[in-house]
Motif scaffolding. Structure first.
Motif, PDB file in Angstrom:
ATOM      1  N   THR A 177      67.109  25.995  25.907  1.00 40.35           N
ATOM      2  CA  THR A 177      66.877  26.104  24.465  1.00 40.35           C
ATOM      3  C   THR A 177      65.606  26.879  24.160  1.00 40.35           C
ATOM      4  O   THR A 177      65.304  27.134  22.999  1.00 40.35           O
ATOM      5  CB  THR A 177      66.779  24.708  23.851  1.00 40.35           C
ATOM      6  N   ALA A 178      64.837  27.235  25.188  1.00 41.39           N
ATOM      7  CA  ALA A 178      63.611  28.013  25.026  1.00 41.39           C
ATOM      8  C   ALA A 178      63.367  28.776  26.321  1.00 41.39           C
ATOM      9  O   ALA A 178      64.041  28.554  27.347  1.00 41.39           O
ATOM     10  CB  ALA A 178      62.425  27.096  24.699  1.00 41.39           C
ATOM     11  N   THR A 179      62.414  29.689  26.269  1.00 44.23           N
ATOM     12  CA  THR A 179      62.090  30.490  27.446  1.00 44.23           C
ATOM     13  C   THR A 179      61.333  29.627  28.448  1.00 44.23           C
ATOM     14  O   THR A 179      60.393  28.903  28.099  1.00 44.23           O
ATOM     15  CB  THR A 179      61.244  31.699  27.039  1.00 44.23           C
ATOM     16  N   LEU A 180      61.745  29.737  29.694  1.00 46.08           N
ATOM     17  CA  LEU A 180      61.088  28.966  30.751  1.00 46.08           C
ATOM     18  C   LEU A 180      59.830  29.697  31.194  1.00 46.08           C
ATOM     19  O   LEU A 180      59.880  30.889  31.532  1.00 46.08           O
ATOM     20  CB  LEU A 180      62.038  28.788  31.941  1.00 46.08           C
ATOM     21  N   ASP A 181      58.711  29.005  31.184  1.00 41.10           N
ATOM     22  CA  ASP A 181      57.424  29.603  31.508  1.00 41.10           C
ATOM     23  C   ASP A 181      56.812  28.827  32.675  1.00 41.10           C
ATOM     24  O   ASP A 181      56.520  27.636  32.554  1.00 41.10           O
ATOM     25  CB  ASP A 181      56.496  29.560  30.283  1.00 41.10           C
TER      26      ASP A 181
END
Length: 896
Positions: free
Chosen positions: A545-549
């Motif tokens: 659901t979001a960018t993996l950092d």
């Protein structure tokens, strides 16, 4: 043991003579060596003694006018020289005897001497006359050898004699009493030593007496010595030893040490098995029948299985079994009455005593445990442990809570994996079938166990195990709704960081162990720290659901963890959890940053001076160093004043390019580039303070301030303020010291420690107590005029009137008075106060009401002063320095 026994019994006729070689009597002698080499010699040539001790006449003996007396000597290689006296009496001629002795027959005389006395129940009476033995020497042709003294036969006295006392025992005499007067005495324990005066002797007649009953149990023998002296106290004969033996009487019962004895015997013991030992002690002489104890059993309780299960050794007191049949389960204890009788058990003459023997029948493992049922059953929910699923009951007739009774259960078949164990209840001896490993309904719906029970102790010899020691146990497994489980837990996957939102990562699905139940599983997110993921609630698909950092604070060691929940629709519902681990591969998505952010450098160029700089990058290898440091081309002053030199892959040095740079703060931009693919650069600013330095290359204080942006005027102003502040502090300190000095120079009338100043404190007026509520407080107030005083009605009151006249002027105290003027100042003030009519107390007319007559209180005018003369104020000198001035003023009144 050497002794001579001589017994003579001879009748001689006055008118007859003895025939030659006539055997008169026999002398018995025993040297304990079979009399080997013993030779007898007669002291009278008319008689001889044979090797067997027989006495013969050597020739005809005729014309005997009286008794014949001679000595017989015995000597040999194994013995000393012994001798005895032989007396032959004529028929019809009495033998003289000491006074008080029993009269002996004229035709018979018996004498017995023993060197060693062996006790026998039947003994000859002691001699009535004891002669002091005489000593002789061997012939000159024979080796001269001192013989032993005769040992007088012991005197036997029965104990507990009833008297009368004193009772004569024996007479002692010396054959020299024909020529001189002799005095006899005895010494030893019982005579002149404690216990004293048990025995006594007539000093003239030589008769020895016993004065009281004897007790053999207190003392069994006495050793006395008899002495014979003349009237001058000189010894006439050598002392002789007298041994007095107390003859035992049966006056003591056998006594048991305990009234109750405890013993034990194993059940099933064979006949003749030792059980216990009893012992009774008799204080009488154990060498006689008086002290010989015999035992017998009087009774046995109970009489099962027979009345005589035990017997006792009559001499030793050992109790043994007689018959077989001891069974603890039937009779656990026997009580036996044992009788001990002396006189060798003679019930007619012996004394008896009894004791009780308690015989406990000890248990042996002769009863195997038996299960109460051939089959047992129970049930267990699946996946449960440490629960009791069945209870096995057992019967054992052996002694409870003993190794023969304690049951030990074993599962011999039906549980190859070891799901169950059987624990023994210590109180009831029951077996508790307990689950130790979880069971699975889908694998085993039931267990058929075979259980055998034994005791802790092995069975006794000859005892076989019972068929009822084995039983079957059926355990049914109850199916319950088991929670779903993730086959791979935790599950690990790998992705590069920067994965955009909406990317499908994997499918994280769970399985339901309940194969026989048709159930569905739904998924939900339980823990997602960064809120990067979502899961499909039906199939378990994981979507971002979001960018993996990777550089996020929620990522630890390049791994991001999330937990998911799987729930079935069973009754009740069950849930399981699973963990997803995402390993994030680093990409070069972070530019490096310059370190440090601030620093300082000298204003003049120095070869060794410079600022070491480096870079920080949140990425990992190979997206970090080595770094490239460079200065930007714009503005041009940057490269004109500064230069960057590389030290290594991670460090560089920033230094001045010009010889001199104006002090101040400069912002120097530096471009840092990492080694990633593609590489990333970052333009960072470092603030550099340029300042004057000392010879060590350190910035000076002024230089640091100047570098901070302050001008020379500002610096001078700050220094002036600091000097002014220090001056003010110095002036204040000097002023305080001067003031302190002035205080110390002032002189007071009295010592400061004795300075006591009285102050008049004015308080508000307070009303009266509960009994004074009717008073008019206005009467106590100071009036301002006289009109209201005249207009007040008469009553009980006091009015202090202040005259309305100008107030007197009091002298003013000088600011710094001289010590000598203080006394004048006080006198002037006192004189002014005495002459001041406006100073209280005021003179006024006091009006009182009439209080009436009959008061029990006497008149005040009747009180007189107890002083008979002028008062002496000299005691004021003893009150200390504070009253010294007052003592000087009043104590010296006579001088003034």
């Amino acid at each position: 043991m050497n002794y001579i026994s001589l017994s003579l019994s001879l009748s001689l006729s006055r008118s007859l003579s003895l025939a030659l070689a006539l055997s008169l009597s026999l002398v018995r002698f025993d040297d304990c060596m079979e009399n080997e080499g013993v030779v007898f010699q007669s002291g009278d040539a008319r008689f001889s003694v044979g090797t067997d001790g027989s006495i013969y006449t050597q020739r005809e003996v005729a014309g005997l006018s009286g008794p014949v007396q001679f000595t017989v000597t015995a000597s040999g290689p194994h013995t000393h020289v012994w001798e005895t006296t032989v007396k032959l009496a004529l028929t019809g001629q009495p033998t003289p005897s000491p006074p008080g002795n029993q009269v002996t027959s004229a035709s018979q005389y018996t004498l017995t001497h023993h060197h060693h006395y062996l006790y026998s129940p039947r003994l000859p009476a002691p001699p009535t006359v004891i002669m002091f033995p005489r000593q002789r020497e061997m012939s000159s042709k024979v080796l001269r050898r001192q013989k032993r003294d005769w040992v007088i036969p012991p005197i036997n006295v029965p104990e507990n004699s009833r008297g009368p006392f004193p009772q004569m025992l024996v007479s002692i005499r010396s054959d020299q009493d024909r020529n001189i007067s002799i005095r006899y005495s005895i010494t030893g324990v019982g005579a002149d030593q404690p216990p004293n005066e048990v025995f006594s002797i007539d000093p003239v007649a030589g008769k020895m007496f016993v004065t009281k009953p004897l007790d053999r149990e207190r003392r069994s023998s006495y050793h006395l010595r008899a002495h014979a002296v003349n009237m001058n106290g000189e010894r006439v004969e050598s002392p002789i030893d007298l041994y007095i033996y107390v003859i035992d009487m049966n006056d003591n019962r056998p006594e048991f040490k305990n009234q109750v004895y405890n013993g034990s015997v194993d059940e099933g013991s064979k006949p003749g098995t030792f059980v216990m030992h009893l012992a009774a002690f008799d204080n009488d002489d154990n060498t006689t029948a008086n002290g010989m104890v015999r035992y017998r059993i009087l009774s046995q309780t109970p009489h099962s299985p027979i009345p005589n299960m035990f017997t006792i050794n009559s001499e030793t007191g050992d109790i043994v079994t007689v018959a077989a049949g001891l069974d603890r389960e039937k009779v656990s204890q026997y009580s036996i009455i044992v009788q001990a009788t002396d006189m060798e058990g003679n019930l007619n003459f012996g004394l008896s005593n009894t004791a009780t023997a308690i015989i406990s029948v000890t248990d042996i493992n002769d009863n195997p445990p038996e299960l109460t049922s051939r089959t047992f059953s129970g049930e267990v929910p699946e996946n449960r442990v440490n629960v009791v699923v069945a209870n096995l009951t057992v019967i054992d007739r052996d002694q409870p809570h003993s190794p023969n009774w304690n049951a030990v259960y074993r599962i011999i078949s039906g549980d190859p994996i070891g799901h169950f164990t059987i624990i023994t209840d210590q109180h009831t001896n029951d077996g508790m079938v307990t689950v130790v490993k979880p069971v699975d309904f889908e694998q085993n719906r039931a267990f058929m166990l075979t259980v055998v029970v034994n005791n802790q102790a092995p069975l006794a010899s000859g005892i076989q195990s019972s068929l009822q020691s084995t039983s079957g146990v059926t355990i049914s497994v109850v199916d319950i709704n088991e929670p779903p489980y993730f086959p791979t837990n935790p599950k690990s996957i790998r992705f590069e960081e920067g994965v955009p939102a909406g990317t499908s990562l994997t499918t994280f699905s769970a399985s339901d162990p309940d194969r026989f139940m048709q159930q569905s599983i739904r998924y939900s997110k339980l823990a997602d720290p960064a809120d990067w993921l979502s899961i499909n609630n039906t199939n378990g698909q994981i979507i971002t659901t979001a960018t993996l950092d990777r550089e996020s604070i929620y990522v630890k060691n390049n791994i991001y963890e999330a937990t998911f929940l799987a729930v079935d629709n069973g009754s009740p519902m069950a849930s399981g959890t699973g963990t997803l681990q995402i390993y994030l591969i680093d990409v070069n998505d972070n530019a490096p940053s310059l370190l440090p952010r601030e620093s300082q450098i000298c204003e003049r160029i120095n070869r060794n001076a410079g600022i070491n700089i480096t870079a920080a990058d949140t990425d990992t290898d190979p997206n970090v160093g080595p770094f490239v440091f460079e200065l930007p081309t714009f503005p041009a002053s940057i490269r004109r004043n500064w230069t960057v030199s590389r030290l290594n892959g991670d460090y560089a040095r920033l230094s001045l390019r010009t010889q001199y740079l104006e002090p101040g703060v400069y912002e120097v931009p530096v471009i840092v580039t990492d080694s990633g693919n593609p590489p990333l650069s970052n333009r960072s600013i470092i603030k550099v303070k340029v300042c004057p330095c000392d010879e060590n290359g350190d910035c000076t204080l002024v230089g640091a301030v100047a570098a901070a942006g302050l001008g020379t005027g500002a610096i001078i102003a700050i220094l002036i303020c600091i000097i002014i502040l220090l001056s003010m502090v110095l002036v204040f300190v000097l002023w305080m010291k001067r003031r302190e000095k002035e205080r110390q120079t002032k002189q007071l009338l009295i010592d400061p420690e004795d300075d006591v100043r009285d102050n008049i404190l004015k308080y508000d007026e307070e009303g009266g107590g509960e009994e004074d509520q009717d008073y008019d407080l206005s009467q106590l107030q100071q009036p301002d005029s006289l009109e209201h005083i005249i207009s007040k009605p008469p009553g009980v009151r006091r009015v202090d009137e202040r005259p309305i006249i100008p107030e007197s002027q009091y002298p003013i105290r000088p600011v710094v008075p001289h010590p000598g003027d203080i006394g004048d100042f006080i006198n002037e003030g006192l004189r002014a106060a005495d002459n001041d009519p406006t100073a209280p107390p005021y003179d006024s007319l006091l009006v009182f009401d009439y209080e009436g007559s009959g008061s029990t209180v006497g008149s005040v005018s009747s009180l007189n002063s107890s002083s008979t003369g002028d008062q002496d104020y000299d005691y004021l000198n003893d009150w200390g320095p504070r009253f010294k001035k007052l003592a000087d003023m009043y104590g010296g009144g006579d001088d003034e």
